[in-house]
Design a protein around this motif. Structure first.
Motif, PDB file in Angstrom:
ATOM      1  N   ARG A  14     -43.182 -10.728-103.425  1.00 17.91           N
ATOM      2  CA  ARG A  14     -42.552 -11.166-104.659  1.00 17.91           C
ATOM      3  C   ARG A  14     -42.905 -10.187-105.778  1.00 17.91           C
ATOM      4  O   ARG A  14     -43.968  -9.574-105.753  1.00 17.91           O
ATOM      5  CB  ARG A  14     -43.058 -12.555-105.052  1.00 17.91           C
ATOM      6  CG  ARG A  14     -42.709 -13.612-104.045  1.00 17.91           C
ATOM      7  CD  ARG A  14     -43.247 -14.963-104.533  1.00 17.91           C
ATOM      8  NE  ARG A  14     -42.870 -16.004-103.634  1.00 17.91           N
ATOM      9  CZ  ARG A  14     -41.693 -16.618-103.647  1.00 17.91           C
ATOM     10  NH1 ARG A  14     -40.792 -16.294-104.524  1.00 17.91           N
ATOM     11  NH2 ARG A  14     -41.408 -17.556-102.788  1.00 17.91           N
ATOM     12  N   GLU A  18     -44.636 -13.055-114.455  1.00 20.16           N
ATOM     13  CA  GLU A  18     -44.667 -12.893-115.903  1.00 20.16           C
ATOM     14  C   GLU A  18     -45.837 -13.669-116.492  1.00 20.16           C
ATOM     15  O   GLU A  18     -46.452 -13.247-117.470  1.00 20.16           O
ATOM     16  CB  GLU A  18     -43.353 -13.394-116.507  1.00 20.16           C
ATOM     17  CG  GLU A  18     -42.138 -12.634-116.003  1.00 20.16           C
ATOM     18  CD  GLU A  18     -40.879 -13.487-115.980  1.00 20.16           C
ATOM     19  OE1 GLU A  18     -40.751 -14.423-116.802  1.00 20.16           O
ATOM     20  OE2 GLU A  18     -40.017 -13.203-115.138  1.00 20.16           O
ATOM     21  N   THR A  87     -42.097 -16.327-112.315  1.00 17.51           N
ATOM     22  CA  THR A  87     -41.584 -15.023-111.925  1.00 17.51           C
ATOM     23  C   THR A  87     -40.061 -15.068-111.933  1.00 17.51           C
ATOM     24  O   THR A  87     -39.468 -15.873-111.219  1.00 17.51           O
ATOM     25  CB  THR A  87     -42.064 -14.637-110.510  1.00 17.51           C
ATOM     26  OG1 THR A  87     -43.485 -14.769-110.453  1.00 17.51           O
ATOM     27  CG2 THR A  87     -41.665 -13.222-110.152  1.00 17.51           C
ATOM     28  N   GLU A  88     -39.454 -14.228-112.753  1.00 18.54           N
ATOM     29  CA  GLU A  88     -37.999 -14.121-112.827  1.00 18.54           C
ATOM     30  C   GLU A  88     -37.316 -15.483-112.959  1.00 18.54           C
ATOM     31  O   GLU A  88     -36.361 -15.799-112.261  1.00 18.54           O
ATOM     32  CB  GLU A  88     -37.453 -13.360-111.623  1.00 18.54           C
ATOM     33  CG  GLU A  88     -37.939 -11.918-111.561  1.00 18.54           C
ATOM     34  CD  GLU A  88     -37.376 -11.150-110.378  1.00 18.54           C
ATOM     35  OE1 GLU A  88     -36.855 -11.774-109.418  1.00 18.54           O
ATOM     36  OE2 GLU A  88     -37.467  -9.919-110.417  1.00 18.54           O
ATOM     37  N   ARG A 149     -36.613 -23.766-110.652  1.00 16.27           N
ATOM     38  CA  ARG A 149     -35.977 -22.773-111.527  1.00 16.27           C
ATOM     39  C   ARG A 149     -36.031 -23.264-112.972  1.00 16.27           C
ATOM     40  O   ARG A 149     -35.721 -24.419-113.251  1.00 16.27           O
ATOM     41  CB  ARG A 149     -34.524 -22.549-111.125  1.00 16.27           C
ATOM     42  CG  ARG A 149     -34.353 -21.694-109.893  1.00 16.27           C
ATOM     43  CD  ARG A 149     -32.901 -21.368-109.619  1.00 16.27           C
ATOM     44  NE  ARG A 149     -32.096 -22.530-109.318  1.00 16.27           N
ATOM     45  CZ  ARG A 149     -32.038 -23.115-108.118  1.00 16.27           C
ATOM     46  NH1 ARG A 149     -32.748 -22.651-107.132  1.00 16.27           N
ATOM     47  NH2 ARG A 149     -31.264 -24.155-107.933  1.00 16.27           N
TER      48      ARG A 149
END
Length: 196
Positions: A14, A18, A87-88, A149
């Protein structure tokens, strides 16, 4: 479990997160409560306030996964570990314990209507976009993880299919029991708001 664990037990690489938070906790109910609270505080620090849907969902998922680690993954003298990453646009919570032989089922079982427990993974399955179990790398144990998400302004979050309304109603009514603050507890009006 919404996605299968890879046959070799290794997750794909991965990108760097962040935001990341990781900590070890005692394998006790108190450790599970502290983990839940710290995850909620960390999400608030990352810009997702306590009352935001993503904070509430991840706090409930953390509560269920840590409670399972204490109840089913406990080995005397061993702690459990949590890791929360963003992350993303995807939040990932991982709860690792040292008990490898007690893995959760791939599909949460629906408990009978009178059972007082057994709904934790149904709640995780309903709230998370994905979840699963992987072996603990380089040591005995397992990691139960869930992903959610983060909603974005330009791309609305697509709704997920939830369990039957009776299951959801029961899950939501028992979720309030996870809160430790006195304001969320029902008070006995006949004793002037004091609990006996």
């Amino acid at each position: 479990m919404k996605s299968a664990t890879p046959p070799n037990g290794h997750m794909p690489q991965r990108p760097a997160p962040e935001h990341a938070f990781a900590m070890r906790f005692t394998s006790t109910p108190r450790g599970a409560r502290l983990a839940r609270r710290l995850v909620s505080h960390r999400l608030n620090d990352w810009g997702h306030p306590y009352a935001a849907p993503v904070n509430e969902a991840l706090t409930l998922i953390t509560a269920e996964l840590t409670a399972n680690a204490v109840r089913h993954g406990h080995v005397p003298g061993r702690d459990f570990h949590i890791q929360l990453t963003l992350t993303e646009g995807v939040f990932r919570i991982e709860v690792t314990d040292t008990r490898a032989e007690r893995r959760p089922p791939c599909t949460p079982r629906t408990p009978d209507s009178v059972s007082e427990s057994g709904r934790g993974l149904l709640l995780v399955d309903a709230l998370a976009d994905d979840w699963g179990v992987t072996p603990r790398p380089a040591a005995p144990g397992k990691t139960v993880w869930a992903e959610l998400r983060a909603p974005t302004e330009s791309h609305p979050h697509t709704p997920r299919v939830a369990p039957a309304p009776t299951d959801v109603d029961l899950l939501l009514s028992t979720a309030s029991l996870l809160r430790d603050d006195p304001a969320s507890r029902p008070e006995d009006a006949s004793h002037g708001g004091r609990r006996l």
